[in-house]
Design a protein around this motif. Sequence first.
Motif, PDB file in Angstrom:
ATOM      1  N   ALA A   1     -73.178 -10.748  69.769  1.00  0.00           N
ATOM      2  CA  ALA A   1     -72.262 -11.964  69.181  1.00  0.00           C
ATOM      3  C   ALA A   1     -71.983 -12.976  70.015  1.00  0.00           C
ATOM      4  N   VAL A   2     -72.022 -14.280  69.477  1.00  0.00           N
ATOM      5  CA  VAL A   2     -71.535 -15.351  70.302  1.00  0.00           C
ATOM      6  C   VAL A   2     -70.230 -15.119  70.921  1.00  0.00           C
ATOM      7  N   GLY A   3     -70.059 -15.897  72.273  1.00  0.00           N
ATOM      8  CA  GLY A   3     -69.146 -15.562  73.011  1.00  0.00           C
ATOM      9  C   GLY A   3     -68.966 -14.343  73.918  1.00  0.00           C
ATOM     10  N   THR A   4     -69.908 -13.279  73.424  1.00  0.00           N
ATOM     11  CA  THR A   4     -69.914 -12.284  74.552  1.00  0.00           C
ATOM     12  C   THR A   4     -70.864 -12.376  75.688  1.00  0.00           C
ATOM     13  N   HIS A   5     -71.101 -11.681  76.442  1.00  0.00           N
ATOM     14  CA  HIS A   5     -71.630 -11.793  77.682  1.00  0.00           C
ATOM     15  C   HIS A   5     -72.722 -10.925  77.713  1.00  0.00           C
ATOM     16  N   ALA A   6     -74.168 -11.224  78.025  1.00  0.00           N
ATOM     17  CA  ALA A   6     -75.268 -10.553  78.120  1.00  0.00           C
ATOM     18  C   ALA A   6     -75.815 -10.751  79.291  1.00  0.00           C
ATOM     19  N   VAL A   7     -77.030 -10.133  79.602  1.00  0.00           N
ATOM     20  CA  VAL A   7     -77.901  -9.792  80.778  1.00  0.00           C
ATOM     21  C   VAL A   7     -79.356  -9.955  80.263  1.00  0.00           C
ATOM     22  N   ASP A   8     -79.962 -10.965  80.830  1.00  0.00           N
ATOM     23  CA  ASP A   8     -81.348 -11.232  80.872  1.00  0.00           C
ATOM     24  C   ASP A   8     -82.199 -10.177  81.340  1.00  0.00           C
TER      25      ASP A   8
ATOM     26  N   ARG B   1     -54.466 -18.963  61.929  1.00  0.00           N
ATOM     27  CA  ARG B   1     -55.224 -19.911  62.895  1.00  0.00           C
ATOM     28  C   ARG B   1     -56.040 -19.521  63.836  1.00  0.00           C
ATOM     29  N   CYS B   2     -57.158 -19.891  64.307  1.00  0.00           N
ATOM     30  CA  CYS B   2     -57.865 -19.437  65.370  1.00  0.00           C
ATOM     31  C   CYS B   2     -58.411 -20.844  65.992  1.00  0.00           C
ATOM     32  N   ASN B   3     -58.914 -20.779  67.621  1.00  0.00           N
ATOM     33  CA  ASN B   3     -59.706 -21.895  67.833  1.00  0.00           C
ATOM     34  C   ASN B   3     -61.137 -21.809  67.369  1.00  0.00           C
ATOM     35  N   VAL B   4     -61.672 -22.905  67.810  1.00  0.00           N
ATOM     36  CA  VAL B   4     -63.258 -23.096  67.469  1.00  0.00           C
ATOM     37  C   VAL B   4     -63.995 -21.947  68.029  1.00  0.00           C
ATOM     38  N   ARG B   5     -63.764 -21.560  69.414  1.00  0.00           N
ATOM     39  CA  ARG B   5     -64.604 -20.195  69.917  1.00  0.00           C
ATOM     40  C   ARG B   5     -64.424 -19.183  68.900  1.00  0.00           C
ATOM     41  N   VAL B   6     -62.950 -18.728  68.690  1.00  0.00           N
ATOM     42  CA  VAL B   6     -62.939 -17.557  67.837  1.00  0.00           C
ATOM     43  C   VAL B   6     -63.437 -17.446  66.663  1.00  0.00           C
ATOM     44  N   ALA B   7     -63.695 -18.979  65.988  1.00  0.00           N
ATOM     45  CA  ALA B   7     -64.331 -18.954  64.643  1.00  0.00           C
ATOM     46  C   ALA B   7     -65.695 -18.821  64.888  1.00  0.00           C
ATOM     47  N   GLU B   8     -66.361 -19.359  65.874  1.00  0.00           N
ATOM     48  CA  GLU B   8     -67.626 -19.149  66.101  1.00  0.00           C
ATOM     49  C   GLU B   8     -68.062 -17.635  66.379  1.00  0.00           C
ATOM     50  N   ARG B   9     -67.209 -16.914  67.075  1.00  0.00           N
ATOM     51  CA  ARG B   9     -67.472 -15.449  67.379  1.00  0.00           C
ATOM     52  C   ARG B   9     -67.308 -14.830  65.961  1.00  0.00           C
ATOM     53  N   LEU B  10     -66.409 -14.955  65.289  1.00  0.00           N
ATOM     54  CA  LEU B  10     -66.201 -14.346  64.090  1.00  0.00           C
ATOM     55  C   LEU B  10     -67.672 -14.521  62.875  1.00  0.00           C
TER      56      LEU B  10
ATOM     57  N   MET C   1     -74.326 -18.171  73.736  1.00  0.00           N
ATOM     58  CA  MET C   1     -73.705 -19.497  72.936  1.00  0.00           C
ATOM     59  C   MET C   1     -74.561 -19.726  71.658  1.00  0.00           C
ATOM     60  N   GLY C   2     -75.386 -18.943  71.273  1.00  0.00           N
ATOM     61  CA  GLY C   2     -76.008 -19.052  69.949  1.00  0.00           C
ATOM     62  C   GLY C   2     -77.371 -18.200  69.831  1.00  0.00           C
ATOM     63  N   HIS C   3     -78.023 -18.399  68.681  1.00  0.00           N
ATOM     64  CA  HIS C   3     -79.248 -17.637  68.283  1.00  0.00           C
ATOM     65  C   HIS C   3     -80.246 -18.756  67.675  1.00  0.00           C
ATOM     66  N   VAL C   4     -81.167 -18.788  68.201  1.00  0.00           N
ATOM     67  CA  VAL C   4     -82.277 -19.615  67.853  1.00  0.00           C
ATOM     68  C   VAL C   4     -83.650 -19.211  67.461  1.00  0.00           C
ATOM     69  N   GLY C   5     -83.929 -18.858  66.205  1.00  0.00           N
ATOM     70  CA  GLY C   5     -85.279 -18.300  66.139  1.00  0.00           C
ATOM     71  C   GLY C   5     -85.151 -16.747  66.585  1.00  0.00           C
ATOM     72  N   GLY C   6     -86.042 -16.337  67.433  1.00  0.00           N
ATOM     73  CA  GLY C   6     -86.134 -15.030  68.152  1.00  0.00           C
ATOM     74  C   GLY C   6     -85.395 -15.122  69.188  1.00  0.00           C
TER      75      GLY C   6
ATOM     76  N   GLY D   1     -65.018  -7.848  69.279  1.00  0.00           N
ATOM     77  CA  GLY D   1     -64.661  -8.814  70.020  1.00  0.00           C
ATOM     78  C   GLY D   1     -63.819  -9.975  69.645  1.00  0.00           C
ATOM     79  N   VAL D   2     -63.318  -9.866  68.239  1.00  0.00           N
ATOM     80  CA  VAL D   2     -62.671 -11.184  67.896  1.00  0.00           C
ATOM     81  C   VAL D   2     -61.072 -10.668  67.606  1.00  0.00           C
ATOM     82  N   VAL D   3     -60.418 -11.527  68.264  1.00  0.00           N
ATOM     83  CA  VAL D   3     -58.891 -11.421  68.108  1.00  0.00           C
ATOM     84  C   VAL D   3     -58.354 -12.603  67.502  1.00  0.00           C
ATOM     85  N   LEU D   4     -57.726 -12.546  66.141  1.00  0.00           N
ATOM     86  CA  LEU D   4     -56.921 -13.218  65.441  1.00  0.00           C
ATOM     87  C   LEU D   4     -55.331 -12.935  65.745  1.00  0.00           C
TER      88      LEU D   4
END
Length: 119
Positions: A54-61, A35-44, A71-76, A9-12
């Motif tokens: 991965a950050v930047g992808t979509h998920a279902v609760d 070069r890439c933008n911040v969102r791509v760097a976060e995903r990478l 948006m990120g992973h914090v603890g578990g 899911g990362v495009v450079l």
Amino acid sequence: MRQALVGAGVVLPSLRVDPVTGASDEPFALVDLGRCNVRVAERLASVVRGERPAVGTHAVDARDGRVGEVMGHVGGDVRLRPVAGGRAWDCPRASVAVAQPEEVLRARLSRTNRESARP
């Protein structure tokens, strides 16, 4: 490398072999990641850390069916921002499933419909 990144899911767009080192006597040319933008760097970075999803992808609760962008992973927990708008929330990693494209589209459409119904 491009195929591996796209699969994650990362495009450079500027990924290429450096022409100067590719034409030299060195046994291996350098790869210009470009070069890439911040969102791509976060995903990478998320992919390299092995975070799933991965950050930047979509998920279902799975607890309530809400769809959000990772948006990120914090603890578990996985931090999700609603596709349909609203406040972000934390979801236990065990309750997170990868969102299918139709689920993301449905959430976006729901948001658009809500916004168009406002006076």
